[in-house]
Design a protein around this motif. Structure first.
Motif, PDB file in Angstrom:
ATOM      1  N   GLY A 112       1.008  -1.193  -0.052  1.00 33.22           N
ATOM      2  CA  GLY A 112      -0.143  -0.093  -0.245  1.00 33.22           C
ATOM      3  C   GLY A 112       0.992   1.165   0.020  1.00 33.22           C
ATOM      4  O   GLY A 112       1.982   1.150   0.146  1.00 33.22           O
ATOM      5  N   ASP A 113       0.158   2.258  -0.316  1.00 33.63           N
ATOM      6  CA  ASP A 113       0.812   3.756  -0.213  1.00 33.63           C
ATOM      7  C   ASP A 113       0.967   4.296   1.080  1.00 33.63           C
ATOM      8  O   ASP A 113       0.061   4.947   1.803  1.00 33.63           O
ATOM      9  N   VAL A 114       2.134   3.814   1.890  1.00 29.88           N
ATOM     10  CA  VAL A 114       2.023   3.977   3.258  1.00 29.88           C
ATOM     11  C   VAL A 114       3.733   4.693   3.460  1.00 29.88           C
ATOM     12  O   VAL A 114       4.544   3.734   3.352  1.00 29.88           O
ATOM     13  N   GLU A 115       3.773   5.827   4.066  1.00 27.79           N
ATOM     14  CA  GLU A 115       4.911   6.370   4.137  1.00 27.79           C
ATOM     15  C   GLU A 115       6.024   5.322   5.223  1.00 27.79           C
ATOM     16  O   GLU A 115       5.560   4.812   6.106  1.00 27.79           O
ATOM     17  N   GLY A 116       6.948   5.319   4.712  1.00 30.61           N
ATOM     18  CA  GLY A 116       8.214   4.424   5.308  1.00 30.61           C
ATOM     19  C   GLY A 116       8.241   3.043   4.961  1.00 30.61           C
ATOM     20  O   GLY A 116       9.079   2.393   4.951  1.00 30.61           O
ATOM     21  N   GLN A 117       7.015   2.506   4.082  1.00 23.58           N
ATOM     22  CA  GLN A 117       7.125   1.381   3.574  1.00 23.58           C
ATOM     23  C   GLN A 117       8.029   1.140   2.511  1.00 23.58           C
ATOM     24  O   GLN A 117       8.546   2.509   2.089  1.00 23.58           O
ATOM     25  N   THR A 118       8.265   0.373   1.535  1.00 25.43           N
ATOM     26  CA  THR A 118       9.056   0.526   0.202  1.00 25.43           C
ATOM     27  C   THR A 118       8.115   0.205  -0.895  1.00 25.43           C
ATOM     28  O   THR A 118       7.106  -0.392  -1.124  1.00 25.43           O
ATOM     29  N   MET A 119       8.697   0.683  -1.894  1.00 30.17           N
ATOM     30  CA  MET A 119       8.145   0.605  -3.348  1.00 30.17           C
ATOM     31  C   MET A 119       9.251   0.045  -4.244  1.00 30.17           C
ATOM     32  O   MET A 119      10.366   0.281  -3.880  1.00 30.17           O
ATOM     33  N   ASP A 120       8.796  -0.262  -5.286  1.00 36.84           N
ATOM     34  CA  ASP A 120       9.681  -0.860  -6.518  1.00 36.84           C
ATOM     35  C   ASP A 120       9.404   0.228  -7.564  1.00 36.84           C
ATOM     36  O   ASP A 120       8.220   0.468  -8.003  1.00 36.84           O
ATOM     37  N   VAL A 121      10.357   0.751  -8.257  1.00 40.26           N
ATOM     38  CA  VAL A 121      10.093   1.751  -9.380  1.00 40.26           C
ATOM     39  C   VAL A 121      10.815   1.177 -10.757  1.00 40.26           C
ATOM     40  O   VAL A 121      11.990   1.145 -10.852  1.00 40.26           O
ATOM     41  N   TYR A 122       9.793   0.947 -11.663  1.00 38.89           N
ATOM     42  CA  TYR A 122      10.376   0.296 -12.822  1.00 38.89           C
ATOM     43  C   TYR A 122      10.486   1.357 -13.986  1.00 38.89           C
ATOM     44  O   TYR A 122       9.143   1.702 -14.489  1.00 38.89           O
ATOM     45  N   PRO A 123      11.576   1.762 -14.567  1.00 36.03           N
ATOM     46  CA  PRO A 123      11.493   2.619 -16.006  1.00 36.03           C
ATOM     47  C   PRO A 123      11.190   1.669 -16.962  1.00 36.03           C
ATOM     48  O   PRO A 123      11.577   0.632 -17.319  1.00 36.03           O
ATOM     49  N   VAL A 124      10.180   2.104 -17.636  1.00 37.20           N
ATOM     50  CA  VAL A 124       9.254   1.125 -18.876  1.00 37.20           C
ATOM     51  C   VAL A 124       9.169   2.144 -19.834  1.00 37.20           C
ATOM     52  O   VAL A 124       9.006   3.390 -20.038  1.00 37.20           O
ATOM     53  N   GLN A 125       8.915   1.235 -20.994  1.00 35.06           N
ATOM     54  CA  GLN A 125       8.337   1.645 -22.521  1.00 35.06           C
ATOM     55  C   GLN A 125       7.339   0.875 -22.694  1.00 35.06           C
ATOM     56  O   GLN A 125       7.647  -0.425 -22.461  1.00 35.06           O
ATOM     57  N   VAL A 126       6.222   1.397 -23.081  1.00 35.18           N
ATOM     58  CA  VAL A 126       5.171   0.511 -23.660  1.00 35.18           C
ATOM     59  C   VAL A 126       5.247  -0.043 -24.920  1.00 35.18           C
ATOM     60  O   VAL A 126       5.746   0.721 -25.974  1.00 35.18           O
ATOM     61  N   THR A 127       5.307  -1.419 -25.029  1.00 31.32           N
ATOM     62  CA  THR A 127       5.488  -2.108 -26.227  1.00 31.32           C
ATOM     63  C   THR A 127       4.055  -2.470 -26.930  1.00 31.32           C
ATOM     64  O   THR A 127       4.338  -2.498 -28.190  1.00 31.32           O
ATOM     65  N   SER A 128       3.223  -2.741 -26.189  1.00 33.97           N
ATOM     66  CA  SER A 128       1.760  -3.186 -27.065  1.00 33.97           C
ATOM     67  C   SER A 128       0.705  -2.783 -26.349  1.00 33.97           C
ATOM     68  O   SER A 128       0.782  -2.726 -25.270  1.00 33.97           O
ATOM     69  N   GLN A 129      -0.484  -2.860 -26.804  1.00 34.14           N
ATOM     70  CA  GLN A 129      -1.832  -2.865 -26.197  1.00 34.14           C
ATOM     71  C   GLN A 129      -2.556  -4.033 -26.730  1.00 34.14           C
ATOM     72  O   GLN A 129      -3.397  -3.780 -27.980  1.00 34.14           O
ATOM     73  N   ALA A 130      -2.424  -5.229 -26.554  1.00 32.13           N
ATOM     74  CA  ALA A 130      -2.718  -6.467 -26.892  1.00 32.13           C
ATOM     75  C   ALA A 130      -4.463  -6.694 -26.531  1.00 32.13           C
ATOM     76  O   ALA A 130      -4.503  -6.729 -25.400  1.00 32.13           O
ATOM     77  N   LYS A 131      -5.381  -6.712 -27.501  1.00 35.38           N
ATOM     78  CA  LYS A 131      -6.744  -7.038 -27.217  1.00 35.38           C
ATOM     79  C   LYS A 131      -6.808  -8.460 -26.875  1.00 35.38           C
ATOM     80  O   LYS A 131      -6.583  -9.344 -27.805  1.00 35.38           O
ATOM     81  N   VAL A 132      -7.400  -8.846 -25.544  1.00 36.09           N
ATOM     82  CA  VAL A 132      -7.312 -10.144 -25.293  1.00 36.09           C
ATOM     83  C   VAL A 132      -8.552 -10.642 -25.875  1.00 36.09           C
ATOM     84  O   VAL A 132      -9.910 -10.041 -25.225  1.00 36.09           O
TER      85      VAL A 132
END
Length: 160
Positions: A112-132
């Protein structure tokens, strides 16, 4: 006798984990609260996810003096990653936000968005928008991502 590991406070991910699309972060190892607030919360429309983890290879370091081959840590890679969203009948859905080639950051706040907890930050580029397209399933859009540099893991969540 060895000291046991600290017991985990176990939790159920649904309803707890937050995932954000953030267009700009100056320092992925220390996002500011204003940068995070400028992002878009994705968890309300996320129906599935895959990947979003790093792994490390090992490199053998054989020596003539021994039959045993020790290893050292090698390259770090990230799994192919995707987020699957619910599609809207009027096309007003994730397709307007995460367009192909768009660059930004996916931020995972697992507890959750809780001060002092941890998060992971992924630099990304969108490669596709596949319709399922499945017969007996609600319509979905799977966005796939290229992870463009090493993620910043276990970064402290800043104060609100």
């Amino acid at each position: 006798m060895a000291t046991p590991i600290t017991p985990a406070t176990r939790y159920y991910r649904r309803g707890t984990t937050k995932v954000l699309w953030v267009p700009t972060i100056a320092n992925k190892s220390a996002p500011t609260r204003s940068e995070l607030n400028a992002g878009t919360a994705l968890e309300g429309e996320t129906g599935a996810m895959a990947g979003w983890q790093t792994t490390s290879a090992t490199v053998p370091t054989a020596a003539l003096g021994s039959r045993f081959t020790p290893t050292v840590p090698g390259e770090i890679t990230a799994a192919d990653s995707s987020l699957t969203f619910w599609a809207s009948k009027d096309s007003n859905d994730v397709r307007t936000l995460l367009t192909r080639e768009e660059r930004g950051f996916i931020v995972w706040m697992d507890e959750g968005d809780v001060e002092g907890q941890t998060m992971d930050v992924y630099p990304v580029q969108v490669t596709s928008q596949a319709k399922v397209r499945e017969l007996d399933q609600a319509a979905q859009i799977m966005c796939q991502f290229a992870i463009t540099s090493e993620p910043a893991e276990n970064v402290e969540i800043p104060a609100a």
